[in-house]
Motif scaffolding. Sequence first.
Motif, PDB file in Angstrom:
ATOM      1  N   HIS A  36      59.592   0.676  35.660  1.00 22.16           N
ATOM      2  CA  HIS A  36      58.642   1.685  35.212  1.00 22.16           C
ATOM      3  C   HIS A  36      57.736   1.108  34.133  1.00 22.16           C
ATOM      4  CE1 HIS A  36      59.664   5.250  37.435  1.00 22.16           C
ATOM      5  NE2 HIS A  36      60.944   5.063  37.215  1.00 22.16           N
ATOM      6  N   GLY A  76      53.583   7.344  44.245  1.00 26.32           N
ATOM      7  CA  GLY A  76      52.524   7.097  43.270  1.00 26.32           C
ATOM      8  C   GLY A  76      52.229   5.638  43.021  1.00 26.32           C
ATOM      9  N   ASN A  77      52.844   4.735  43.793  1.00 29.20           N
ATOM     10  CA  ASN A  77      52.607   3.309  43.601  1.00 29.20           C
ATOM     11  C   ASN A  77      52.073   2.699  44.905  1.00 29.20           C
ATOM     12  OD1 ASN A  77      52.563   0.625  42.922  1.00 29.20           O
ATOM     13  ND2 ASN A  77      54.605   0.600  42.019  1.00 29.20           N
ATOM     14  N   SER A  94      56.615  10.827  48.064  1.00 31.49           N
ATOM     15  CA  SER A  94      56.306  12.221  47.722  1.00 31.49           C
ATOM     16  C   SER A  94      56.211  13.076  48.983  1.00 31.49           C
ATOM     17  CB  SER A  94      54.990  12.280  46.953  1.00 31.49           C
ATOM     18  OG  SER A  94      54.659  13.609  46.631  1.00 31.49           O
ATOM     19  N   SER A 114      60.375  12.938  46.595  1.00 31.29           N
ATOM     20  CA  SER A 114      59.826  13.476  45.351  1.00 31.29           C
ATOM     21  C   SER A 114      59.134  14.807  45.617  1.00 31.29           C
ATOM     22  CB  SER A 114      58.807  12.507  44.751  1.00 31.29           C
ATOM     23  OG  SER A 114      59.414  11.291  44.418  1.00 31.29           O
ATOM     24  N   ASP A 134      60.319  14.687  34.380  1.00 32.60           N
ATOM     25  CA  ASP A 134      59.278  15.658  34.696  1.00 32.60           C
ATOM     26  C   ASP A 134      59.672  17.072  34.277  1.00 32.60           C
ATOM     27  OD1 ASP A 134      56.866  14.492  36.288  1.00 32.60           O
ATOM     28  OD2 ASP A 134      58.605  13.437  37.042  1.00 32.60           O
ATOM     29  N   ARG A 142      53.024   0.195  38.472  1.00 29.10           N
ATOM     30  CA  ARG A 142      52.705   1.582  38.790  1.00 29.10           C
ATOM     31  C   ARG A 142      51.656   2.122  37.805  1.00 29.10           C
ATOM     32  NH1 ARG A 142      56.050   5.058  41.347  1.00 29.10           N
ATOM     33  NH2 ARG A 142      57.740   3.607  41.024  1.00 29.10           N
ATOM     34  N   SER A 151      49.185   7.286  35.494  1.00 32.43           N
ATOM     35  CA  SER A 151      48.960   8.663  35.932  1.00 32.43           C
ATOM     36  C   SER A 151      48.921   8.714  37.447  1.00 32.43           C
ATOM     37  CB  SER A 151      47.632   9.195  35.372  1.00 32.43           C
ATOM     38  OG  SER A 151      47.456  10.555  35.656  1.00 32.43           O
ATOM     39  N   ARG A 152      49.373   9.847  38.002  1.00 35.42           N
ATOM     40  CA  ARG A 152      49.371   9.992  39.465  1.00 35.42           C
ATOM     41  C   ARG A 152      47.953  10.141  40.000  1.00 35.42           C
ATOM     42  NH1 ARG A 152      54.388  12.663  38.283  1.00 35.42           N
ATOM     43  NH2 ARG A 152      56.076  11.763  39.522  1.00 35.42           N
ATOM     44  N   ARG A 201      52.172  10.682  34.272  1.00 33.65           N
ATOM     45  CA  ARG A 201      53.581  10.387  34.516  1.00 33.65           C
ATOM     46  C   ARG A 201      54.395  10.661  33.248  1.00 33.65           C
ATOM     47  NH1 ARG A 201      55.251   8.398  38.963  1.00 33.65           N
ATOM     48  NH2 ARG A 201      53.769   7.691  40.529  1.00 33.65           N
TER      49      ARG A 201
END
Length: 970
Positions: free
Chosen positions: A172, A298-299, A451, A533, A616, A778, A781-782, A792
């Motif tokens: 991360h 998200g990556n 996701s 996710s 989250d 990553r 932010s998404r 994130r």
Amino acid sequence: MATKPKTQTPARSAPVRSDKPAEKRTAKTGADKDAPLKEDIRLLGRLLGEVLRHQEGDTVFEVVETIRQTAVRFRRESDAKAGAELDKLLKKLTRDQTNSVVRAFSYFSHLANIAEDQHHNRRRRAHLLAGSAPQPGSVAYALSRLDNAGVSGNTVRNFLSESLISPVLTAHPTEVQRKSILDAEREIARLLALRDQPLTPKELRDNTELLRARIATLWQTRMLRYTKLTVADEIENALSYYRITFLRELPALYDDIEEEIHAQFPSRLRTKTSARTTPAELPPFVQMGSWIGGDRDGNPNVNAGTMQRALQRQSTTIFDFYLDEVHALGAELSISTLMVDASAELLALADASPDNSNHRADEPYRRALIGVYARLAATARHLGVVNILRQEVGAAAHYAGPEECIAELQVLVDSLNANHGGALVKPRLAVLKRSIEIFGFHLATLDMRQSSDVHERVLGELFASAQVEPSYAGLSEEKKIVLLLAELAKPRLLYSPYLTYSDETNSELTILRTAREIRQRYGARAIRNYIISHTETASDLLEVLLLQKETGLLHADAKDPSKLVELELMVIPLFETIPDLRCAADIMEQWLSFPQVTPLIDRQGKLQEVMLGYSDSNKDGGFLTSNWELYKSENRLVELFNRAGVKLRLFHGRGGTVGRGGGPSYQAILAQPPGTVNGQIRLTEQGEIIASKFSNPEIGRRNLELLVAATLEASLMPETTDAKETRKLAEFERVMGDLSDRAYQAYRNLVYETPGFTDYFFAATPIAEIAELNIGSRPASRKSTRRIEDLRAIPWGFSWGQCRLLFPGWYGFGSAVSEWLQEGGSKESAKKLATLRAMYKEWPFFAALLSNMDMVLSKTDLAVASRYAGLVADRKLRNAIFGRIVGEHDRTSQLLGSITGNKDRLAGNPLLARSIKNRFAYLDPLNHLQVELIKRHRSTAASGKKVEERVQRGIHLTINGIAAGLRNTG
């Protein structure tokens, strides 16, 4: 960095420590058990000062030393004048001096961490040497508790045979350490540990010189990455911890656990030739997991190729280890049949070896191991491993799977045990066999994650292209379920090789097909979990079933294709936000009720995993509400799964900070609601916490043991069935629910409902500068927005740590408790306070919650945070929001003290309290400089001028140093 003129002037005010053997300096300190830690820190600090003087010259050294002394006076003596002096000193620094000062204080934090880790190992060893009672967190302590509670040894052994404990390494964007820095620091740790051994004066001098050299290496090594970290880099970083810790410490831990169980509950297992009892062998119930290369939520940099690379590199790492161990074992087992017999099976294995040397004709173990080596080498090449350094003697068939290799090693074990060679098994052969049982040919299970909205888009395109449903996303939940179940029952596929699909759809389908190939290549344990996710509905789970069917991972009955019989990847929902946690049990009840799903769960051993997100949920609802909703969700899931007769495995998505579910793992597991562990637990190890826990082998072994001990206690300690205790717990939970509602309102009101809060956050924290760092593959932010919702949770928490507010770990508690106590008058308030004190003393969940908050508050510093607030240009906004934060901090601190009875922070952990207090003096200059550098950086950017690279680099260096000083920050 240019080298400055060197001088030989003695270091002014530098801490001096005489080089003495450890036992002499420890004895001299008498009862002060922390004296060796202080001496180690002084030694490392002195050597850092000498390196600084030698590398940068007298002027820079004098500047750093003056800042250090002033910061210490300001922090430890509360000298306001010193604070003004410090501010003035820091503002006068040249750009070159600024970076040197930042690096000096950053490295001091790193070196202090090394000294503290070594002291933890030292104290643990001292306890063992003294024969002290087992400490909480050890397996011996857990087994003793279980024995005293009437739990039998057979129960413990049977329990472990069905358990799974799995730390899952994740990458991360808070991993701020370069591998080169970590390697140098590990060598410093090794050299420091040597000083606790009896050393001659020359050996001690040599050790000191090597330490100085390694610190000089650190100083001359670039601390930051200048290029973006790739997924491949993250894979290699993670693999380094296997070489350092997991490959040797995990098998060794199994031996320790077996011996502890045998000591507490003697077994009747005997060798064939001796009456001596030996510990019964445990199955591989602790297994490693990884998200690195398979987590694509998200990556965009994670794809089928990264999955293949992850497994190829994992396989290479484990085969390198196996081949080295087999080679070493061959050198050790020089047993001759002229001296001792060997079993017929062992002789047959030796005869099958490609080794035909007459020199080893009477050495069947060596010949057998040469054959094992040849087969392992062939297997490694078959699985894509290249550059095997030591060539095998001759060709051999590769193993079909690790079980074949284990069986051959068992032949050696049995032959040795039957022929007076039992003592030769444990040193290496048993460890090698155990390693293959644990790590297989894949090393760690790679999880897949994506996701739910991506799955919906992919299936929407497949449905539309196949002319089944033109607008899948627009269907109601009920209609989606009907359509998905109907499609699962059909033998044909939606996908057609003759149609054209979007890049996203092609990529997702290719990833799933690759997962199938990886399982066939490396074994079923290589990939076995698919995490969804943003799971919000039951259809989110069914969508992944259908995608597995489309890619050959879901199998139907050959005679009746409408009947599903086997699922290769377990479908695992991830409930992250507060609303998702509240719906988790309802969604899982619906999932378990689908007739098509029941046989699939049966084939999984009547087991279903559910993942819970801490990060989250905290960003969504605040610290108190996040913890409470997780607790409630777990309780409801346990009740549901018990009714359904399905075993529940919870996967805890915990981060490093308390605001992201962090804190001590042992206490966290024990604080879980009854029935939620039950021998099945997976939990993430994220970011720089991996380095903190596993970069030192002894510390790593201890952290793994903590997981096992906590799982044993949480799962097997008998629950109270006392009616009075049950009523008391119900009352505690009612109070907690009331407090959670109030805390949620306070948190949401500030973060999501206060105009300008987002502007305050982006101005008063280094979030923008963190996003520029090359510390993760990553994005921070998404989406490309400034909305808190899209940010994130990891950089959210990391930013609050940098500015020393650690806001996500405590905000809302003070308001909630204060409001609750004030309702009903003073007499009622006193009664309520007594209830809270009882909750703290008698309820592990609440005690762990307050303990974690206590630790976070001990690291919070409002004076430093106020300097960051000064970065907010709008004075009215700054005063309004920072004023609210300060007020909540004061309320929280005061009420925490009232509940626990401790006015001082960390009263129950004086060692940590001293550690934090001593660090603050070295963090202050970094925070002050970070604020000053951010001002310069943002001012330059706002004026349209070119951003100065040196200033930007200085900011990033401060981020590194502060993270190291606070340790669990990300």
